[in-house]
Design an enzyme around this catalytic site. Structure first.
Site, PDB file in Angstrom:
ATOM      1  N   SER A 126     -12.302   3.311  -1.232  1.00 45.59           N
ATOM      2  CA  SER A 126     -11.890   4.478  -2.022  1.00 45.59           C
ATOM      3  C   SER A 126     -11.385   4.104  -3.413  1.00 45.59           C
ATOM      4  O   SER A 126     -11.353   4.949  -4.303  1.00 45.59           O
ATOM      5  CB  SER A 126     -10.821   5.286  -1.279  1.00 45.59           C
ATOM      6  OG  SER A 126      -9.656   4.513  -1.074  1.00 45.59           O
TER       7      SER A 126
ATOM      8  N   ASN B 177     -12.882  -3.525   2.361  1.00 41.68           N
ATOM      9  CA  ASN B 177     -13.881  -2.462   2.452  1.00 41.68           C
ATOM     10  C   ASN B 177     -14.768  -2.525   1.212  1.00 41.68           C
ATOM     11  O   ASN B 177     -14.272  -2.482   0.089  1.00 41.68           O
ATOM     12  CB  ASN B 177     -13.191  -1.097   2.544  1.00 41.68           C
ATOM     13  CG  ASN B 177     -12.427  -0.932   3.845  1.00 41.68           C
ATOM     14  OD1 ASN B 177     -12.897  -1.355   4.902  1.00 41.68           O
ATOM     15  ND2 ASN B 177     -11.259  -0.328   3.784  1.00 41.68           N
TER      16      ASN B 177
ATOM     17  N   GLY C  81     -15.968   2.861   3.556  1.00 44.83           N
ATOM     18  CA  GLY C  81     -14.860   3.746   3.210  1.00 44.83           C
ATOM     19  C   GLY C  81     -14.040   3.265   2.033  1.00 44.83           C
ATOM     20  O   GLY C  81     -12.884   3.672   1.879  1.00 44.83           O
TER      21      GLY C  81
ATOM     22  N   ASP D 275       0.851  -1.189   0.000  1.00 48.17           N
ATOM     23  CA  ASP D 275       0.000   0.000   0.000  1.00 48.17           C
ATOM     24  C   ASP D 275       0.892   1.246   0.000  1.00 48.17           C
ATOM     25  O   ASP D 275       1.900   1.302   0.700  1.00 48.17           O
ATOM     26  CB  ASP D 275      -0.911  -0.004   1.240  1.00 48.17           C
ATOM     27  CG  ASP D 275      -2.065   0.969   1.113  1.00 48.17           C
ATOM     28  OD1 ASP D 275      -3.220   0.515   0.989  1.00 48.17           O
ATOM     29  OD2 ASP D 275      -1.812   2.208   1.124  1.00 48.17           O
ATOM     30  N   ILE D 276       0.494   2.246  -0.776  1.00 49.58           N
ATOM     31  CA  ILE D 276       1.292   3.465  -0.924  1.00 49.58           C
ATOM     32  C   ILE D 276       1.269   4.302   0.355  1.00 49.58           C
ATOM     33  O   ILE D 276       2.164   5.119   0.581  1.00 49.58           O
ATOM     34  CB  ILE D 276       0.779   4.282  -2.145  1.00 49.58           C
ATOM     35  CG1 ILE D 276       1.854   5.193  -2.696  1.00 49.58           C
ATOM     36  CG2 ILE D 276      -0.481   5.076  -1.797  1.00 49.58           C
ATOM     37  CD1 ILE D 276       1.508   5.765  -4.068  1.00 49.58           C
TER      38      ILE D 276
ATOM     39  N   HIS E 280     -10.126  -5.228  -3.339  1.00 48.80           N
ATOM     40  CA  HIS E 280      -8.789  -5.434  -2.768  1.00 48.80           C
ATOM     41  C   HIS E 280      -8.909  -5.874  -1.327  1.00 48.80           C
ATOM     42  O   HIS E 280      -9.780  -5.425  -0.590  1.00 48.80           O
ATOM     43  CB  HIS E 280      -7.929  -4.173  -2.878  1.00 48.80           C
ATOM     44  CG  HIS E 280      -8.590  -2.919  -2.394  1.00 48.80           C
ATOM     45  ND1 HIS E 280      -9.519  -2.237  -3.151  1.00 48.80           N
ATOM     46  CD2 HIS E 280      -8.471  -2.237  -1.239  1.00 48.80           C
ATOM     47  CE1 HIS E 280      -9.945  -1.183  -2.473  1.00 48.80           C
ATOM     48  NE2 HIS E 280      -9.328  -1.161  -1.301  1.00 48.80           N
TER      49      HIS E 280
HETATM   50  P1  5GP Z   1      -9.768   1.299   0.434  1.00 44.23           P
HETATM   51  O1  5GP Z   1      -9.943   2.540   1.271  1.00 44.23           O
HETATM   52  O2  5GP Z   1     -10.454   1.444  -0.909  1.00 44.23           O
HETATM   53  O3  5GP Z   1     -10.144   0.042   1.151  1.00 44.23           O
HETATM   54  O4  5GP Z   1      -8.196   1.174   0.184  1.00 44.23           O
HETATM   55  C1  5GP Z   1      -7.538   1.714  -0.909  1.00 44.23           C
HETATM   56  C2  5GP Z   1      -6.077   1.645  -0.584  1.00 44.23           C
HETATM   57  O5  5GP Z   1      -5.341   1.866  -1.777  1.00 44.23           O
HETATM   58  C3  5GP Z   1      -5.603   2.717   0.424  1.00 44.23           C
HETATM   59  O6  5GP Z   1      -5.055   2.067   1.570  1.00 44.23           O
HETATM   60  C4  5GP Z   1      -4.590   3.523  -0.356  1.00 44.23           C
HETATM   61  O7  5GP Z   1      -3.486   3.929   0.443  1.00 44.23           O
HETATM   62  C5  5GP Z   1      -4.175   2.573  -1.458  1.00 44.23           C
HETATM   63  N1  5GP Z   1      -3.744   3.229  -2.676  1.00 44.23           N
HETATM   64  C6  5GP Z   1      -4.363   4.254  -3.310  1.00 44.23           C
HETATM   65  N2  5GP Z   1      -3.699   4.599  -4.411  1.00 44.23           N
HETATM   66  C7  5GP Z   1      -2.631   3.753  -4.494  1.00 44.23           C
HETATM   67  C8  5GP Z   1      -1.562   3.614  -5.446  1.00 44.23           C
HETATM   68  O8  5GP Z   1      -1.459   4.321  -6.457  1.00 44.23           O
HETATM   69  N3  5GP Z   1      -0.654   2.637  -5.190  1.00 44.23           N
HETATM   70  C9  5GP Z   1      -0.725   1.835  -4.086  1.00 44.23           C
HETATM   71  N4  5GP Z   1       0.237   0.920  -3.941  1.00 44.23           N
HETATM   72  N5  5GP Z   1      -1.711   1.938  -3.185  1.00 44.23           N
HETATM   73  C10 5GP Z   1      -2.648   2.891  -3.388  1.00 44.23           C
END
Ligand code: 5GP
Ligand code: ZN
Length: 111
Positions: free
Chosen positions: A92, A84, A90, A29-30, A97
């Site tokens: 995003s 999620n 939440g 995760d970034i 994933h």
């Molecule tokens: P969600 O909130 O949808 O469950 O998680 C999305 C996740 O994707 C977040 O933890 C966010 O930090 C990660 N994320 C968003 N953009 C990128 C990206 O460009 N690269 C990586 N490796 N992770 C990302």
């Protein structure tokens, strides 16, 4: 195709890939929320768990998450798997994933 995670699968967007199997890809995760924070995604575009008509794909995601937990050394102390789904959770990025989180104790229930 504008989906960020589909672009990571195609290697059009760089990611720190840690593992993959035939149907799933794992990358860091970034914006890590724990010392180990890896995302495991299906290689085909699926929005969320409810959209996954091929449920064997969910097994592939689970299997790779478990493999990552092992290779990251999380098995002994434990780890959290989070998916999620949708607005209230939440979500995003709207490509399914699974978060693999470990390396510290985590509170339950989440906020
Ligand atoms: P969600 O909130 O949808 O469950 O998680 C999305 C996740 O994707 C977040 O933890 C966010 O930090 C990660 N994320 C968003 N953009 C990128 C990206 O460009 N690269 C990586 N490796 N992770 C990302
Ligand atoms: Zn996608």
């Amino acid at each position: 195709m504008s989906c960020l995670f589909c672009r990571i699968v195609k290697r059009e967007v760089p990611a720190n890939v840690v593992a993959e199997n035939e149907h799933a890809l794992a990358f860091r995760d970034i914006n890590p929320a724990a010392p180990t924070h890896v995302l495991v995604i299906p290689k085909v575009h699926v929005t969320d768990v409810s959209e996954a008509s091929d449920t064997s794909l969910l097994g592939q995601v689970f299997a790779l998450a478990r493999q990552v937990a092992k290779s990251e050394g999380l098995e002994q102390d434990g780890y959290r798997l989070v998916v999620n789904n949708g607005k209230n959770a939440g979500q995003s990025v709207f490509h399914l994933h699974m978060h693999v989180l470990g390396g510290r104790a985590m509170a339950w229930p989440p906020g």
